[in-house]
Design an enzyme around this catalytic site. Sequence first.
Site, PDB file in Angstrom:
ATOM      1  N   ARG A 106       0.339  -8.160  -8.951  1.00  0.00           N
ATOM      2  CA  ARG A 106       1.006  -7.215  -9.836  1.00  0.00           C
ATOM      3  C   ARG A 106       2.264  -7.859 -10.357  1.00  0.00           C
ATOM      4  NH1 ARG A 106       2.176  -1.285  -7.604  1.00  0.00           N
ATOM      5  NH2 ARG A 106       3.726  -2.457  -6.471  1.00  0.00           N
ATOM      6  N   THR A 110       6.145  -5.871 -15.303  1.00  0.00           N
ATOM      7  CA  THR A 110       5.270  -4.982 -16.084  1.00  0.00           C
ATOM      8  C   THR A 110       4.414  -4.098 -15.181  1.00  0.00           C
ATOM      9  OG1 THR A 110       3.453  -6.550 -16.074  1.00  0.00           O
ATOM     10  CG2 THR A 110       5.056  -6.770 -17.864  1.00  0.00           C
ATOM     11  N   ASP A 202       4.729  -3.435   1.787  1.00  0.00           N
ATOM     12  CA  ASP A 202       3.927  -4.432   1.080  1.00  0.00           C
ATOM     13  C   ASP A 202       2.856  -4.961   2.022  1.00  0.00           C
ATOM     14  OD1 ASP A 202       3.027  -7.039   0.100  1.00  0.00           O
ATOM     15  OD2 ASP A 202       4.493  -6.695  -1.470  1.00  0.00           O
ATOM     16  N   ASP A 205       2.608  -8.868   2.417  1.00  0.00           N
ATOM     17  CA  ASP A 205       3.724  -9.422   3.207  1.00  0.00           C
ATOM     18  C   ASP A 205       3.583  -9.081   4.684  1.00  0.00           C
ATOM     19  OD1 ASP A 205       4.989 -10.738   1.152  1.00  0.00           O
ATOM     20  OD2 ASP A 205       6.265  -9.035   0.622  1.00  0.00           O
TER      21      ASP A 205
HETATM   22  C1  PRP Z   1      -0.818  -5.202  -3.825  1.00  0.00           C
HETATM   23  C2  PRP Z   1      -2.083  -4.615  -3.218  1.00  0.00           C
HETATM   24  C3  PRP Z   1      -2.938  -4.358  -4.427  1.00  0.00           C
HETATM   25  C4  PRP Z   1      -1.923  -3.960  -5.461  1.00  0.00           C
HETATM   26  C5  PRP Z   1      -1.943  -2.470  -5.590  1.00  0.00           C
HETATM   27  O1  PRP Z   1      -1.007  -6.509  -4.134  1.00  0.00           O
HETATM   28  O2  PRP Z   1      -2.684  -5.453  -2.274  1.00  0.00           O
HETATM   29  O3  PRP Z   1      -3.685  -5.462  -4.856  1.00  0.00           O
HETATM   30  O4  PRP Z   1      -0.639  -4.373  -4.981  1.00  0.00           O
HETATM   31  O5  PRP Z   1      -1.114  -2.052  -6.606  1.00  0.00           O
HETATM   32  P1  PRP Z   1      -1.653  -1.368  -7.933  1.00  0.00           P
HETATM   33  O6  PRP Z   1      -2.655  -0.338  -7.493  1.00  0.00           O
HETATM   34  O7  PRP Z   1      -0.419  -0.761  -8.523  1.00  0.00           O
HETATM   35  O8  PRP Z   1      -2.259  -2.417  -8.812  1.00  0.00           O
HETATM   36  P2  PRP Z   1       0.176  -7.414  -4.751  1.00  0.00           P
HETATM   37  O9  PRP Z   1       0.114  -7.354  -6.226  1.00  0.00           O
HETATM   38  O10 PRP Z   1       1.469  -7.046  -4.105  1.00  0.00           O
HETATM   39  O11 PRP Z   1      -0.281  -8.877  -4.372  1.00  0.00           O
HETATM   40  P3  PRP Z   1      -0.462  -9.559  -2.929  1.00  0.00           P
HETATM   41  O12 PRP Z   1      -1.713  -8.980  -2.304  1.00  0.00           O
HETATM   42  O13 PRP Z   1      -0.616 -11.001  -3.257  1.00  0.00           O
HETATM   43  O14 PRP Z   1       0.776  -9.269  -2.102  1.00  0.00           O
HETATM   44  N1  URA Z   2       1.168  -2.813  -2.996  1.00  0.00           N
HETATM   45  C1  URA Z   2       1.539  -2.767  -1.691  1.00  0.00           C
HETATM   46  O1  URA Z   2       1.332  -3.748  -0.941  1.00  0.00           O
HETATM   47  N2  URA Z   2       2.143  -1.664  -1.243  1.00  0.00           N
HETATM   48  C2  URA Z   2       2.359  -0.591  -2.021  1.00  0.00           C
HETATM   49  O2  URA Z   2       2.898   0.408  -1.540  1.00  0.00           O
HETATM   50  C3  URA Z   2       1.971  -0.661  -3.368  1.00  0.00           C
HETATM   51  C4  URA Z   2       1.380  -1.778  -3.819  1.00  0.00           C
END
Ligand code: PRP
Ligand code: URA
Length: 211
Positions: A106, A110, A202, A205
């Site tokens: 994400r 944006t 997160d 993380d």
């Molecule tokens: C997190 C999560 C989803 C997304 C959800 O990933 O694992 O993929 O956010 O958010 P959304 O429904 O608003 O799209 P992130 O983009 O943080 O990436 P990561 O898994 O690499 O930490």
């Molecule tokens: N992605 C995450 O990992 N946590 C949230 O709460 C939303 C998006």
Amino acid sequence: MDNSNVFVFDHPLIQHKVSILRDKNTSTKEFRELVSEIAMLMAYEATRDLPLEQVEIETPVAIAKTNVIAGKKLAVVPILRAGLGMVDGLEALIPNVRVGHIGLYRDPKTLKPVEYYCKLPEDIAERDVIVLDPMLATGGSASAAISFLKERGIKSIKFMCLIAAPCGIEKLTTDHPDVKIYCAAKDEKLNDHAYIVPGLGDAGDRLFGTK
Ligand code: PRP
Ligand code: URA
């Protein structure tokens, strides 16, 4: 919103494990184990409609007419990174399941999903696919991943997450009314940074210990 395609798990074991997952003091090791265990418990329900076929098996006593899973091909596709944490839970129940990967993140400004990786089994279009991601927040990532899989000819897709926000569910059911959504918990809302409230923070993380 038509919720007939949305399954929120009320099983006590799942609720208990989700509560520990939410706790900010839960260690990385325990977080990983819980994500995997919850995914395994959810897989039990998400595979309930797998077709069966009757076979004859010779027991030590007699011939039994009994059921096995028909040769339906399955694949799971975790959305990187955090979806990776759910894969071994599915593999524990379906040892031969094929695994594809989609990398999306994400954009923090944006909040739109940006694709950076994709590797899928060659015959993915013939398989039933379960897309895995612990978090369904705005729904942007899940919706984009599913659109991308549909472009590859996949017709049968389910989505499995741990925590879902109402707006994420709404987006996914609107964009992809054919996709069943399985979530361990449905939370209240998103905050100003599009994090799920109360959520678990997160997921990537916490799984990988990157913060
Ligand atoms: C997190 C999560 C989803 C997304 C959800 O990933 O694992 O993929 O956010 O958010 P959304 O429904 O608003 O799209 P992130 O983009 O943080 O990436 P990561 O898994 O690499 O930490
Ligand atoms: N992605 C995450 O990992 N946590 C949230 O709460 C939303 C998006």
